[in-house]
Design a protein around this motif. Structure first.
Motif, mmCIF file in Angstrom:
data_model
loop_
_atom_site.group_PDB
_atom_site.id
_atom_site.type_symbol
_atom_site.label_atom_id
_atom_site.label_comp_id
_atom_site.label_asym_id
_atom_site.label_seq_id
_atom_site.Cartn_x
_atom_site.Cartn_y
_atom_site.Cartn_z
ATOM 1 N N ALA A 82 -10.220 -3.790 66.415
ATOM 2 C CA ALA A 82 -10.549 -4.681 67.535
ATOM 3 C C ALA A 82 -10.976 -3.894 68.756
ATOM 4 O O ALA A 82 -11.984 -4.201 69.418
ATOM 5 N N GLN A 83 -10.191 -2.844 69.082
ATOM 6 C CA GLN A 83 -10.529 -2.000 70.229
ATOM 7 C C GLN A 83 -11.904 -1.393 70.070
ATOM 8 O O GLN A 83 -12.708 -1.373 71.008
ATOM 9 N N TRP A 92 -5.601 -3.359 64.940
ATOM 10 C CA TRP A 92 -5.757 -3.318 66.394
ATOM 11 C C TRP A 92 -6.838 -2.320 66.771
ATOM 12 O O TRP A 92 -7.647 -2.562 67.666
ATOM 13 N N TYR A 96 -6.986 0.339 56.998
ATOM 14 C CA TYR A 96 -7.983 -0.154 56.054
ATOM 15 C C TYR A 96 -9.052 0.910 55.854
ATOM 16 O O TYR A 96 -9.509 1.533 56.820
ATOM 17 N N THR A 123 0.824 6.387 62.415
ATOM 18 C CA THR A 123 -0.212 6.682 63.407
ATOM 19 C C THR A 123 0.106 7.986 64.126
ATOM 20 O O THR A 123 1.128 8.619 63.860
ATOM 21 N N ARG A 160 4.194 5.695 64.531
ATOM 22 C CA ARG A 160 4.660 4.382 64.104
ATOM 23 C C ARG A 160 3.875 3.991 62.859
ATOM 24 O O ARG A 160 2.836 4.542 62.558
ATOM 25 N N ARG A 161 4.440 3.000 62.140
ATOM 26 C CA ARG A 161 3.770 2.549 60.917
ATOM 27 C C ARG A 161 2.656 1.588 61.264
ATOM 28 O O ARG A 161 2.783 0.786 62.198
ATOM 29 N N ALA A 162 1.566 1.680 60.529
ATOM 30 C CA ALA A 162 0.500 0.690 60.688
ATOM 31 C C ALA A 162 -0.244 0.597 59.363
ATOM 32 O O ALA A 162 -0.245 1.525 58.551
ATOM 33 N N ARG A 163 -0.871 -0.558 59.166
ATOM 34 C CA ARG A 163 -1.595 -0.743 57.916
ATOM 35 C C ARG A 163 -3.050 -0.359 58.134
ATOM 36 O O ARG A 163 -3.773 -1.026 58.875
ATOM 37 N N TYR A 173 -7.862 -10.728 60.990
ATOM 38 C CA TYR A 173 -7.012 -10.596 59.809
ATOM 39 C C TYR A 173 -7.447 -11.449 58.625
ATOM 40 O O TYR A 173 -7.464 -10.967 57.491
ATOM 41 N N TRP A 199 -0.239 1.518 54.021
ATOM 42 C CA TRP A 199 0.576 1.797 55.192
ATOM 43 C C TRP A 199 0.594 3.291 55.478
ATOM 44 O O TRP A 199 0.820 4.103 54.609
ATOM 45 N N HIS A 244 -6.583 0.902 61.596
ATOM 46 C CA HIS A 244 -5.743 -0.295 61.477
ATOM 47 C C HIS A 244 -6.350 -1.437 62.287
ATOM 48 O O HIS A 244 -7.312 -1.249 63.051
#
Lengths: 893, 114
Positions: free
Chosen positions: B32-33, B29, B79, B70, B74-77, B51, B67, B27
């Motif tokens: 990015a990490q 974030w 890719y 994790t 929790r939900r996350a989108r 984004y 979607w 996802h």
């Protein structure tokens, strides 16, 4: 592959915009939460964690915008967005939108429908291979006036044998056939058929879908026991049997072998033809006097029509001692006939082309009027939208934005109008196809709404959109922004009023032209109704019977049948007179027989096509109330002796024996024996109401047999019955009489003579109806347009009118002022329109009958009609203007 | 301690994302990490700029998004790289290496014709 995956995402963005927004929202929120959680784990306190997360992320709103930009389908998305916005605005003004869409639908639909016919009938090439090589062969008899005649079997054989310019020469004539039932549940049926030469299908270069077409030699006597069926007949009568080839069917009581089935859309020589039989050409026994075969041919590559004609002349000239079986060669050789070669397409589509182009022109006129109306309405809407335009311009929208605003509405309206128009066109074409057979429109099978037609509809829709958008756009550039915003309402300028006035005046002019032409056509129709056909059709029914050669070969058998039929018909209750004839007036079917007039050097045969030759029994004139002007009718005829009497019509006598007594003179069909004139009757219009009454010769039905031996009768005769009782009852009584005499013989061409006469004016009537409808539509559009203009004017001028009334103007003065403005405008339009109608009057020649194209009464009536409509359209807003209270008007706006 | 934030050129951001996703679906974030960690904190992208880039790449069919839940429920989108995306990774990587070589040649140039 990537394109499709991406495309799905793009489409989702397009259609599920709100959902995507929410998803994005959530995604970014989750991201921030995760970052916040990571910061917490690093030991920051909650507030600081959140702040750091926000800093690292960047501005959320900006990110959202950037994502939206990145989504950008660019142009497509913008357009869709504009259209959605336009749709929302239009939904708030339903009356306006529906009016515009309906107006456009009428205009576009009418134009598309007529274009469908024009394209199929006039523009598209014939559906045969290399159609420009196909020609129609005719002859011109060039002695006393030029007339066109077809070919005799002598010429067909001659050209086939000796002509060099063609790949093939073929000929055909109509020949209907009685089909015996094939299975037990079928009834005897009469179908349209054609007799053709063996190479007919080869010349057209169309092959059958099943079996074969005719082979060489199958058009000779004794060899022609075969038949080719149409696709539809094969389906309906033989059940689409794949083994149909070789089966026998009975046509005209003669068993024939099916050798082939034609493709579904093959329709030569007419779409109603269901079977093709070979002719029976006997080179030793030709009949050069009977010019009843229609010739077609395929020219060799590189040969021109002139060269082909020269070739045929050469062959004809060298034909020399070609003695016909009926010894008419002498007569024919002295009659100079010249061959004609004409493109086949021209010969098929020639006659109705003027009608179609005319219809096309008139619907285009209606379209233009519709567009001007719509343009006016859009102009008003643009005026009302001034506030919005000004606001947008002040906010920096720029010209493109304004353009998008205005264009999106007119594009949407025109698009919807175009779709509705196509629906209207499809419905109209459907109606034309089902009634077109009555109008004898050629190539009816090709009239269908297909891709090129839709392209045309798209084209004119686009053209309309352009036309109606131009004025509002021009106007939008001139909006005085500050002024509009300050006065918080539309500011009327001079320019838009002038533009609208010009539009309405143009509409009125066009309407005058249309109404004038419509009036002329209606008067032609009424004149046509007044034409005396020369007989009385009221209360007369006809029914035709064809006796097959197989069972009724001799003159005596035929005469017995017909006499029995007449005898029994006389005893039907309510029936008065009964007669027999070979030709029913005004029912088509014209071809000539060469005639000779004794002592007259100019052969009547040269005018062969001009003379109707009819075989009748003695009671025809009494039955049809054709006046007997001198002498007597035929004496009773019997089968043992051929009659040698003849009767002529008045104009025939006047042509050949002017000022003399025609009784006792002699005429004969070329090569036949002489007949003595025993009576003179009034003229009858056999060919058409618009044409001058023909010079007709009547012969008895019992005539000399072939080669002058014995007697014979024509195998097909129409029974003509005058009755007091209803048409349906009489016809069914006739049917049972014929069935009682021989159940295998159906009757056909049944109906009342009145309907035949009525149908003869079909072409004029069709045009008159079309034009009347167009005129009504146009008058309505003009009324709406003028009303709208004046009503809008009044609404803008409310303050001014209020001031006038406060200063002492009476309601009547206000009314007069307003409606006077409307009438002045109408006056300008009428003058221009009348001038245009006069200028284009030449185009009407040939389509109207009995009335001049510049007939002042009709022009005057059109002007008056427009004046009345304009007066009515101006009156209503004028009354409303005068009815307002001055104080209210002053306070308004 | 704030490291030097080196701005990532826009074009290379896509390259980096493609590379990260080539290892496993992730996802936003997480991407990015990952970039930050693997670049040893050299690149600390403005998370927001991920984004728009992801949106563009989805529109071009290089990645797909869905979607999921994790590890933390929790939900996350998430890719995922597509096969077209893999090809694009290879292409852009080749392009990157070409341009860096060219830059290196120019930097190593000591004067005179090459």
């Amino acid at each position: 592959m990537s394109f499709f995956a991406g495309a799905r995402e793009r489409l989702r963005t397009l259609f599920f915009r709100d959902q995507r927004e929410r998803e994005l929202d959530e995604e970014l929120r989750i991201h921030l939460e995760m970052e916040e959680a990571a910061n917490l784990r690093k030991g920051l306190d909650p507030a600081e964690a959140r702040r750091q997360a926000a800093i690292t992320f960047g501005g959320v709103e900006r990110v959202k915008e950037e994502v939206r930009d990145a989504r950008g389908l660019g142009l497509v998305e913008d357009v869709v967005r504009d259209l959605r916005y336009a749709a929302r605005r239009l939904r708030r003004a339903p009356a306006f939108s529906i009016t515009v869409i309906a107006t456009l639908a009428l205009g576009i639909g009418g134009a598309t429908a007529v274009f469908t016919m024009v394209k199929a009938v006039l523009l598209a090439p014939l559906p045969y291979p290399k159609p420009d090589r196909l020609v129609r062969l005719t002859h011109t008899a060039s002695s006393a006036g030029r007339t066109t005649a077809d070919l005799s079997d002598a010429e067909v054989l001659l050209y086939q044998d000796r002509a060099q310019a063609f790949d093939g020469v073929a000929a055909w004539r109509f020949d209907d056939g009685d089909l015996a039932p094939v299975t037990a549940d079928q009834a005897a049926m009469r179908v349209r058929g054609a007799r053709v030469t063996a190479n007919f299908f080869d010349v057209l270069a169309v092959g059958p879908v099943l079996g074969r077409s005719f082979v060489e030699g199958e058009d000779r006597p004794g060899k022609n026991g075969v038949v080719v069926l149409s696709h539809r007949l094969w389906q309906e009568r033989l059940g689409g049997d794949p083994n149909a080839i070789g089966r026998q069917i009975e046509v005209n009581n003669v068993p024939r072998t099916v050798v082939g089935v034609m493709p579904p859309r093959f329709a030569y020589p007419a779409s109603q033809v269901e079977l093709w039989l070979p002719l029976s050409l006997d080179p030793a026994r030709t009949r050069p006097a009977t010019l009843n075969l229609l010739g077609i041919a395929r020219m060799r590559r590189g040969v021109s029509e002139d060269a082909a004609r020269a070739d045929l002349s050469r062959v004809l000239a060298g034909s020399g001692e070609h003695a016909g079986a009926d010894a008419s060669a002498t007569a024919r050789r002295d009659v100079p006939i010249a061959p004609n070669v004409q493109s086949l397409r021209d010969s098929i589509v020639g006659p109705p082309s003027k009608l179609l182009w005319f219809a096309f022109g008139s619907v285009l006129l209606v379209l233009v009027v519709a567009c001007t109306n719509v343009a006016g309405l859009l102009l008003v809407r643009a005026e009302r939208a001034q506030t919005e335009i000004a606001a947008r311009a002040a906010l920096g929208s720029g010209f493109r934005g304004i353009l998008a605003l205005l264009l999106s509405e007119s594009l949407l309206l025109c698009g919807l109008g175009g779709v509705a128009g196509v629906l209207v066109a499809v419905a109209s074409v459907g109606m034309v196809r089902s009634s077109g057979a009555a109008m004898a429109l050629p190539r009816l099978e090709d009239v269908v709404v297909d891709a090129p037609i839709l392209l045309f509809a798209l084209g004119i829709t686009g053209f309309c959109a352009l036309l109606v958008s131009v004025l509002p756009l021009l106007r939008a550039r001139q909006v005085p922004i500050a002024q509009v915003l300050r006065s918080s309402g539309p500011v009327g300028g001079r320019a838009p009023r002038r533009a609208r006035r010009a539009l309405v005046a143009a509409q009125i002019a066009l309407a005058v032209v249309l109404v004038t032409v419509s009036g002329l056509m209606t008067r032609s129709l009424l004149r046509l109704y007044d034409v005396q056909p020369g007989f009385e059709a009221d209360g007369v029914v006809t029914s035709r019977v064809l006796l097959p050669y197989a069972r009724y070969g001799s003159g005596e058998s035929r005469l017995n049948f017909f006499e029995a039929m007449v005898r029994e018909a006389r005893s039907i209750p309510g029936v008065g007179d009964v007669a027999l004839t070979t030709r029913v007036p005004l029912s088509g079917d014209r071809h000539g027989v060469a005639l000779e007039v004794e002592g007259d050097p100019t052969r009547a045969g040269t005018d062969g096509a001009e003379h109707a030759v009819v075989h009748v029994d003695g009671s025809l004139f009494r039955t049809l109330h054709i006046p007997l002007l001198g002498g007597r009718t035929f004496a009773a005829q019997d089968a043992s002796r051929p009659s040698e009497e003849a009767i002529v019509s008045r104009s025939f006598a006047a042509r050949y024996w002017p000022g003399e007594n025609p009784l006792g003179r002699r005429v004969r069909p070329a090569g036949d024996r002489w007949h003595t004139v025993v009576g003179v009757v009034g003229d009858v219009r056999y060919d058409g109401l618009e044409e001058p009454p023909g010079k007709t010769v009547y012969f008895p039905i019992v005539v000399a047999g072939p080669q002058g031996e014995g007697t014979t009768l024509p195998p097909a005769l129409s029974l003509v019955v005058r009755t007091d009782v209803g048409e349906g009852e009489t016809l069914s009584a006739i049917r049972s009489i014929v069935a009682g005499l021989n159940p295998a013989i159906p009757t056909f061409d049944e109906g009342s003579l009145q309907r035949v006469v009525h149908d003869a004016s079909t072409r004029t009537r069709t045009l008159a109806v079309l034009l009347a409808v167009s005129s009504m539509v146009t008058l309505l559009l003009v009324a709406v347009g003028l009303y709208g203009l004046i009503a809008y004017d009044v609404s803008i001028r409310r303050r001014e009118l209020g001031i006038r009334m406060a200063l002492g103007a009476r309601p009547a003065d206000i009314r007069r002022m307003i409606s006077g403005g409307g009438l002045r405008l109408a006056g300008v339009g009428i003058v221009i329109g009348t001038a245009c109608a006069l200028a284009s009057s030449q185009l009407l020649r040939g389509l109207i009958y009995g009335v001049s194209p510049t007939d002042p009464a009709t022009l005057g009536a059109a002007a008056v009609a427009l004046l009345v409509v304009s007066l009515a359209a101006s009156w209503i807003p004028a009354r409303r203007a005068a009815g307002g209270h001055p104080a209210e008007a002053l306070r308004a706006q | 301690m704030a490291q030097d934030r080196t701005d990532v050129l826009q074009g290379t951001l896509e390259l980096l994302i493609l590379k990260v996703l080539s290892l496993e679906p992730m996802h936003g974030w997480g991407i990015a990490q990952r970039i930050q960690q693997v670049s040893r904190d050299t690149f600390q992208v403005n998370h927001g700029s991920l984004y728009p880039a992801l949106q563009k790449m989805t529109g071009k069919g290089w990645v797909t998004a869905e979607w999921r839940t994790t590890e933390n429920n929790r939900r996350a989108r998430y890719y995922t790289l597509t096969s077209a995306g893999e090809k694009q990774l290879a292409t852009e990587r080749a392009e990157w290496e070409r341009s860096t070589s060219a830059v290196n040649w120019i930097l190593g140039w000591t004067g005179g014709s090459a």
